[in-house]
Design a protein around this motif. Structure first.
Motif, mmCIF file in Angstrom:
data_model
loop_
_atom_site.group_PDB
_atom_site.id
_atom_site.type_symbol
_atom_site.label_atom_id
_atom_site.label_comp_id
_atom_site.label_asym_id
_atom_site.label_seq_id
_atom_site.Cartn_x
_atom_site.Cartn_y
_atom_site.Cartn_z
ATOM 1 N N GLN A 54 -8.838 -0.051 -1.446
ATOM 2 C CA GLN A 54 -9.117 -1.309 -2.004
ATOM 3 C C GLN A 54 -8.630 -2.340 -0.881
ATOM 4 O O GLN A 54 -9.405 -3.564 -0.574
ATOM 5 C CB GLN A 54 -8.114 -1.885 -3.246
ATOM 6 C CG GLN A 54 -8.723 -1.176 -4.484
ATOM 7 C CD GLN A 54 -8.900 0.266 -4.852
ATOM 8 O OE1 GLN A 54 -8.264 0.619 -3.965
ATOM 9 N NE2 GLN A 54 -9.425 0.552 -5.740
ATOM 10 N N TYR A 55 -7.654 -2.091 -0.204
ATOM 11 C CA TYR A 55 -7.094 -2.795 0.832
ATOM 12 C C TYR A 55 -8.225 -2.869 2.090
ATOM 13 O O TYR A 55 -8.466 -3.948 2.495
ATOM 14 C CB TYR A 55 -5.772 -2.392 1.480
ATOM 15 C CG TYR A 55 -5.518 -2.778 2.893
ATOM 16 C CD1 TYR A 55 -4.976 -3.844 3.139
ATOM 17 C CD2 TYR A 55 -5.582 -1.739 3.910
ATOM 18 C CE1 TYR A 55 -4.630 -4.241 4.518
ATOM 19 C CE2 TYR A 55 -5.245 -1.794 5.209
ATOM 20 C CZ TYR A 55 -4.797 -3.265 5.635
ATOM 21 O OH TYR A 55 -4.758 -3.521 6.860
ATOM 22 N N ARG A 56 -8.788 -1.897 2.090
ATOM 23 C CA ARG A 56 -9.856 -1.513 3.313
ATOM 24 C C ARG A 56 -11.149 -2.294 3.013
ATOM 25 O O ARG A 56 -11.667 -3.250 3.742
ATOM 26 C CB ARG A 56 -10.370 -0.308 3.655
ATOM 27 C CG ARG A 56 -10.693 -0.055 5.000
ATOM 28 C CD ARG A 56 -10.861 1.465 5.111
ATOM 29 N NE ARG A 56 -12.166 1.934 4.659
ATOM 30 C CZ ARG A 56 -13.363 1.932 5.329
ATOM 31 N NH1 ARG A 56 -13.207 1.461 6.751
ATOM 32 N NH2 ARG A 56 -14.344 2.238 5.015
ATOM 33 N N VAL A 57 -11.499 -2.206 1.795
ATOM 34 C CA VAL A 57 -12.791 -2.799 1.432
ATOM 35 C C VAL A 57 -12.728 -4.114 1.010
ATOM 36 O O VAL A 57 -13.706 -4.991 1.071
ATOM 37 C CB VAL A 57 -13.717 -2.232 0.618
ATOM 38 C CG1 VAL A 57 -14.094 -0.629 1.121
ATOM 39 C CG2 VAL A 57 -13.072 -2.132 -0.938
ATOM 40 N N PHE A 58 -11.530 -4.649 0.483
ATOM 41 C CA PHE A 58 -11.428 -6.006 0.041
ATOM 42 C C PHE A 58 -10.553 -6.978 1.010
ATOM 43 O O PHE A 58 -10.752 -8.277 0.712
ATOM 44 C CB PHE A 58 -10.820 -6.173 -1.434
ATOM 45 C CG PHE A 58 -11.645 -5.500 -2.538
ATOM 46 C CD1 PHE A 58 -12.911 -6.254 -2.526
ATOM 47 C CD2 PHE A 58 -11.553 -4.554 -3.062
ATOM 48 C CE1 PHE A 58 -13.931 -5.830 -3.763
ATOM 49 C CE2 PHE A 58 -12.491 -4.067 -4.145
ATOM 50 C CZ PHE A 58 -13.630 -4.673 -4.299
ATOM 51 N N ILE A 59 -10.052 -6.528 1.940
ATOM 52 C CA ILE A 59 -9.206 -7.293 2.884
ATOM 53 C C ILE A 59 -9.553 -7.056 4.234
ATOM 54 O O ILE A 59 -10.185 -7.908 4.877
ATOM 55 C CB ILE A 59 -7.773 -7.193 2.691
ATOM 56 C CG1 ILE A 59 -7.321 -7.579 1.307
ATOM 57 C CG2 ILE A 59 -7.051 -8.008 3.709
ATOM 58 C CD1 ILE A 59 -5.834 -7.211 0.868
ATOM 59 N N GLU B 51 -20.643 -6.839 -2.226
ATOM 60 C CA GLU B 51 -21.024 -5.607 -1.944
ATOM 61 C C GLU B 51 -20.121 -4.469 -2.126
ATOM 62 O O GLU B 51 -20.622 -3.612 -2.993
ATOM 63 C CB GLU B 51 -21.348 -5.325 -0.290
ATOM 64 C CG GLU B 51 -22.059 -3.939 -0.160
ATOM 65 C CD GLU B 51 -22.164 -3.851 1.756
ATOM 66 O OE1 GLU B 51 -21.641 -4.709 2.264
ATOM 67 O OE2 GLU B 51 -22.823 -2.879 2.039
ATOM 68 N N GLU B 52 -18.856 -4.523 -1.796
ATOM 69 C CA GLU B 52 -18.037 -3.558 -2.293
ATOM 70 C C GLU B 52 -17.763 -3.372 -3.946
ATOM 71 O O GLU B 52 -17.538 -2.307 -4.518
ATOM 72 C CB GLU B 52 -16.756 -3.616 -1.705
ATOM 73 C CG GLU B 52 -16.826 -3.489 -0.125
ATOM 74 C CD GLU B 52 -17.376 -2.361 0.400
ATOM 75 O OE1 GLU B 52 -17.311 -1.220 -0.430
ATOM 76 O OE2 GLU B 52 -18.012 -2.147 1.453
ATOM 77 N N ALA B 53 -17.738 -4.532 -4.606
ATOM 78 C CA ALA B 53 -17.688 -4.711 -5.902
ATOM 79 C C ALA B 53 -18.631 -4.008 -6.539
ATOM 80 O O ALA B 53 -18.491 -3.460 -7.764
ATOM 81 C CB ALA B 53 -17.452 -6.174 -6.393
ATOM 82 N N LEU B 54 -19.871 -3.769 -6.111
ATOM 83 C CA LEU B 54 -21.125 -3.215 -6.793
ATOM 84 C C LEU B 54 -20.619 -1.978 -6.796
ATOM 85 O O LEU B 54 -21.260 -1.038 -7.790
ATOM 86 C CB LEU B 54 -22.309 -3.331 -6.018
ATOM 87 C CG LEU B 54 -22.950 -4.654 -5.913
ATOM 88 C CD1 LEU B 54 -24.248 -4.820 -4.926
ATOM 89 C CD2 LEU B 54 -23.406 -5.115 -7.312
ATOM 90 N N THR C 171 0.769 -1.236 0.036
ATOM 91 C CA THR C 171 0.241 0.006 0.160
ATOM 92 C C THR C 171 0.904 1.416 -0.082
ATOM 93 O O THR C 171 0.513 2.104 -0.673
ATOM 94 C CB THR C 171 -1.045 -0.150 1.167
ATOM 95 O OG1 THR C 171 -0.092 -0.278 2.578
ATOM 96 C CG2 THR C 171 -1.933 -1.033 0.967
ATOM 97 N N SER C 172 2.148 1.336 0.757
ATOM 98 C CA SER C 172 2.672 2.361 0.627
ATOM 99 C C SER C 172 3.402 2.857 -0.645
ATOM 100 O O SER C 172 3.809 3.706 -1.196
ATOM 101 C CB SER C 172 3.834 2.566 1.669
ATOM 102 O OG SER C 172 4.291 1.216 2.048
ATOM 103 N N ASN C 173 3.707 1.771 -1.539
ATOM 104 C CA ASN C 173 4.415 2.128 -2.761
ATOM 105 C C ASN C 173 3.380 2.090 -3.731
ATOM 106 O O ASN C 173 3.644 2.346 -4.846
ATOM 107 C CB ASN C 173 5.570 1.187 -3.169
ATOM 108 C CG ASN C 173 5.108 -0.337 -3.410
ATOM 109 O OD1 ASN C 173 3.914 -0.481 -3.701
ATOM 110 N ND2 ASN C 173 6.021 -1.324 -3.396
ATOM 111 N N GLY C 174 2.018 2.070 -3.685
ATOM 112 C CA GLY C 174 1.008 2.182 -4.269
ATOM 113 C C GLY C 174 0.310 1.054 -5.274
ATOM 114 O O GLY C 174 -0.433 1.196 -6.005
#
Lengths: 353, 255
Positions: free
Chosen positions: A39-44, A289-292, A30-33
Motif C-alpha cells: 500500500q505504501y508503494r502504490v499509494f504514496i 489506477e491502483e484502487a482499481l 510499515t515495519s510494525n505492520g
C-alpha cells in the motif's frame, strides 16, 4: 522576514528535516505492520513519482504550450543511464572503499546518479527540442511520440542494459524511498513555482498564448521552447533515476507510450499550466489506477474482467468527462495554495480567475 | 539630422506579386508619421518587413544606421522597435498587468537560472518591472483593470493595452497598425490625444497606419501614401489631401 539566499537555504533545510521525519514515521508504520509495504508503494511512492512527472511535463505542455508525447522517453533515459553509472562504475568504487565511508559515499553516489539522470535527459531534451520545435501542435506531438518510442526500442535492443529482459541487479540506494521521492517532487514543484512567480515565467506563458506577439515583445520563442524541454526533461530524468535506484530493476515496457499518454492525461486533467492541478491529477490518477486492483472482478457478455484491465477505459472516461464539463481542467490556469484558503493576500494568479 | 529608421529600395515579393516595390523612406527621431493607402496597398507588409516578420526580398532596413533587415523579430525589438497588430494579439489568458510586464521583460537583465531559485536579483527585478508596468497602466488609464484577464476587456481597452504593452519594451520607434480600427468617435478622439501626448511628453517617435482620416490628418505631421506596393506621395497632411494622385487612389474626394 528573512530574504534572499538565507531564506532559500532555510527552506531547503526545513524541507530536508521534515521529509526525513516523515520518512522515518512511514518506515515505522510499515515495519510494525500498520501500513502495508505494498500500500505504501502504490499509494504514496508511485504517486510521488508521477507528481514529479506531471509537474515537469506541465512546464512543456501546460505553461509553454508545446504538446509533447515523449515524456516517457526522458523518464527512460534518466532511469537507464543513471542505473548504468551506479551498477557498472559507482558500486565497484563503493566496494573498494573502507566500510566506515560506504554509508556517506552511497548518498554521494546516489546524488551523482540523480544528476547524471537529469543531465542526460536534459541533453536529450535539447537534442529533440532544437530540431522539432519548428513543428507545431499535432506535428510536434507526433515527432515527440516517435522520439519516445525510439528511446524505448533503443534500450530494448541494448544488451548492455539487459535488452527486453530488463536491466536488473541495480543498486537500491534510495533505501526506503520516501525521502528521495518526496525531495525530488518538492524540488520540482518549487522550481516551477519560482519560475511562474517571476517575469521569466511570463515569458514562457507568452509563447503559449501567442508566438507572433511574443516575438514582437522581444521574446526569443525558440530559446524558451528549448529551455522548457530541457527543464521538463531534466526532472523526468531525475524521476527515472529514482525509479531505477528504488526498484532495483527496470524494463523497457515500463516506459512505453501508455506512460507518456498517462502523464499527458494528468496535465490535461489538472488544468494546463496549473502546478497544483498537475500535482492533484498526477497523484489522483495514479491512485485511481491502483484502487482499481481492489475492486472485485466481474462478468460481462460472458467474459470475466479484472477492473485493472479496464484502467485505460476509466482514464478515457475521466478525460472525456473533463473535456465536456470542464475544458480548462480541474484547476484551469489557477493555483491552489495558502492564499486560496484565505491565508495571506490574494495573489495575481488567482485575481485573474 | 540622421534618420532613426531608413528603408532603402525595399522589395517584398510573394510569388509573382510585389507587395512592396522599391520603397524608400526615412523617419526622423521625434516624428509622428502616418502611412495610408487603400486596402492591399502593402502597408501592413511594410510593418512586417520593418519588424522582421518578413525578410525583404531586396533592399535594406536600418535603425540608427544598423542594418536590421536580416534580424529576427525579437532582436529587432531589443534594438528598439515595438508594434501593435491590426487584429489584436494580446496574451488573452494573462492579466492586463502581466501583458505589460512581458513587454517590460524585453529589458530584463537577470538569468533564467536565478528565476528558478528565486534569487534576490530576480525578486528585485520583478518588483521593478511590476512598478514600471503599473506606471504605464496608470498613464493609459488601465489601472482599475490591472488584474482582469486581458481577453475579457472591451475592445477599445484591448487596443489601448496593446499600445501600453508595446511601449513597455521602451522602443525608439513605435509602430501602430490601425490603432483606431473599430473604435467609436469618442474612443478615437481619446486615442488621438494619447498618441499626441506620447510624442509631446515622452518624445516617442511613432509611425501609424490608419484609415480614419480624421485621426491621420489631425495628428500626423507627415503622411506617406502607398498604392500597389509603391509610395505615391509623401508630405504634410494639407499637401496630401490636395494631391490628385492620392485623391484618385484613395481619398476619393477632397477631405
Amino acid at each position: 522576514m528573512i530574504k534572499g539566499y538565507p531564506r532559500l537555504l532555510l527552506f531547503v533545510l526545513v524541507t530536508i528535516v521534515l521529509l526525513w521525519g516523515l520518512d522515518r514515521l512511514l518506515f515505522g508504520l510499515t515495519s510494525n505492520g500498520a501500513l502495508g509495504l505494498y500500500q505504501y508503494r502504490v499509494f504514496i511512492l508511485i504517486p510521488l513519482l508521477y507528481i514529479t512527472l506531471a509537474v515537469s511535463l506541465n512546464l512543456i505542455n501546460g505553461i509553454t504550450g508545446q504538446f509533447s508525447l515523449g515524456h516517457a522517453g526522458f523518464f527512460a533515459i534518466g532511469a537507464y543511464l543513471s542505473a548504468g553509472f551506479s551498477k557498472f562504475y559507482a558500486s565497484q568504487w563503493l566496494a573498494g572503499m573502507p566500510p566506515s565511508m560506504q554509508g556517506v559515499m552511497q548518498i554521494v553516489f546516489l546524488l551523482i546518479a540523480l544528476l547524471i539522470g537529469g543531465i542526460a535527459a536534459a541533453l536529450a531534451g535539447l537534442l529533440i527540442g532544437a530540431p522539432t520545435l519548428r513543428l507545431k501542435g499535432d506535428y510536434l506531438a507526433i515527432a515527440t511520440l516517435g522520439f519516445g518510442e525510439i528511446i524505448r526500442i533503443m534500450f530494448e535492443n541494448a544488451n548492455t542494459f539487459g535488452g527486453p529482459r530488463g536491466f536488473t541487479d541495480l543498486p537500491q540506494w534510495t533505501g526506503f524511498g520516501f525521502f528521495w521521492y518526496a525531495l525530488v517532487a518538492v524540488g520540482c514543484i518549487a522550481v516551477c513555482r519560482n519560475l511562474l512567480q517571476s517575469a521569466h515565467g511570463l515569458a514562457f506563458l507568452s509563447v503559449r498564448e501567442d508566438e507572433v506577439a511574443a516575438e514582437s515583445m522581444g521574446i526569443n520563442t525558440t530559446r524558451y521552447k528549448v529551455m522548457a524541454f530541457i527543464l521538463g526533461a531534466a526532472f523526468a530524468g531525475i524521476a527515472g533515476s529514482l525509479l531505477s535506484h528504488y526498484e532495483g530493476s527496470i524494463y523497457p515496457n515500463g516506459f512505453n507510450l501508455d506512460v507518456s499518454i498517462m502523464i499527458v492525461a494528468m496535465v490535461v486533467l489538472g488544468g494546463q499550466g496549473s502546478i497544483t492541478g498537475a500535482v492533484l491529477a498526477g497523484a489522483g490518477l495514479k491512485m485511481l489506477e491502483e484502487a482499481l486492483r481492489f475492486l472485485p472482478e466481474f462478468s460481462l457478455f460472458g467474459r470475466t474482467f479484472q477492473p485493472l484491465d479496464l484502467r485505460y477505459l476509466v482514464f478515457a472516461l475521466v478525460l472525456i468527462l473533463t473535456m465536456i464539463f470542464r475544458q480548462q481542467g480541474l484547476l484551469g490556469h489557477r493555483e491552489f495554495g495558502w492564499k486560496t484558503i484565505g491565508i495571506g493576500k490574494r495573489s495575481k494568479v488567482e485575481a485573474n480567475g | 539630422m540622421s534618420a532613426l529608421l531608413e528603408l532603402r529600395q525595399v522589395k517584398m515579393r510573394f510569388g509573382g506579386l510585389y507587395a512592396v516595390n522599391d520603397l524608400s523612406f526615412q523617419i526622423q527621431p521625434g516624428e509622428l508619421l502616418g502611412l495610408i493607402g487603400p486596402n492591399g496597398a502593402g502597408k501592413t507588409t511594410v510593418f512586417n518587413v520593418i519588424t522582421g516578420v518578413y525578410t525583404p526580398t531586396e533592399g535594406s532596413v536600418s535603425l540608427n544606421g544598423e542594418v536590421i533587415s536580416k534580424m529576427k523579430p525579437y532582436q529587432i525589438t531589443e534594438r528598439g522597435i515595438a508594434r501593435t497588430f491590426q487584429n489584436i494579439r494580446l496574451f488573452g489568458a494573462l492579466s492586463v498587468l502581466e501583458n505589460v510586464m512581458i513587454g517590460a521583460f524585453a529589458r530584463h537583465r537577470t538569468a533564467l537560472a536565478g528565476a528558478l531559485m528565486r534569487s534576490p536579483a530576480v525578486v528585485l527585478e520583478d518588483a521593478s518591472l511590476r512598478e514600471q508596468s503599473m506606471r504605464l497602466l496608470s498613464t493609459f488609464d488601465l489601472l482599475s483593470v490591472a488584474h482582469a484577464r486581458s481577453r475579457d476587456l472591451p475592445y477599445g481597452l484591448q487596443r489601448r493595452l496593446e499600445i501600453a504593452r508595446a511601449l513597455a519594451t521602451q522602443p525608439k520607434l513605435l509602430l501602430l497598425d490601425e490603432p483606431a480600427a473599430g473604435m467609436n468617435p469618442q474612443e478615437s478622439e481619446e486615442l488621438m490625444h494619447l498618441i499626441r501626448r506620447l510624442r509631446d511628453e515622452m518624445g516617442q517617435t511613432v509611425l501609424l497606419i490608419e484609415h480614419d482620416m480624421k485621426v491621420v490628418m489631425g495628428i500626423c505631421e507627415r503622411v506617406l501614401v502607398m498604392d500597389y506596393g509603391v509610395l505615391i506621395a509623401q508630405g504634410a497632411p494639407e499637401v496630401i489631401r490636395k494631391d490628385p494622385k492620392v485623391i484618385e487612389a484613395y481619398l476619393g474626394e477632397p477631405v
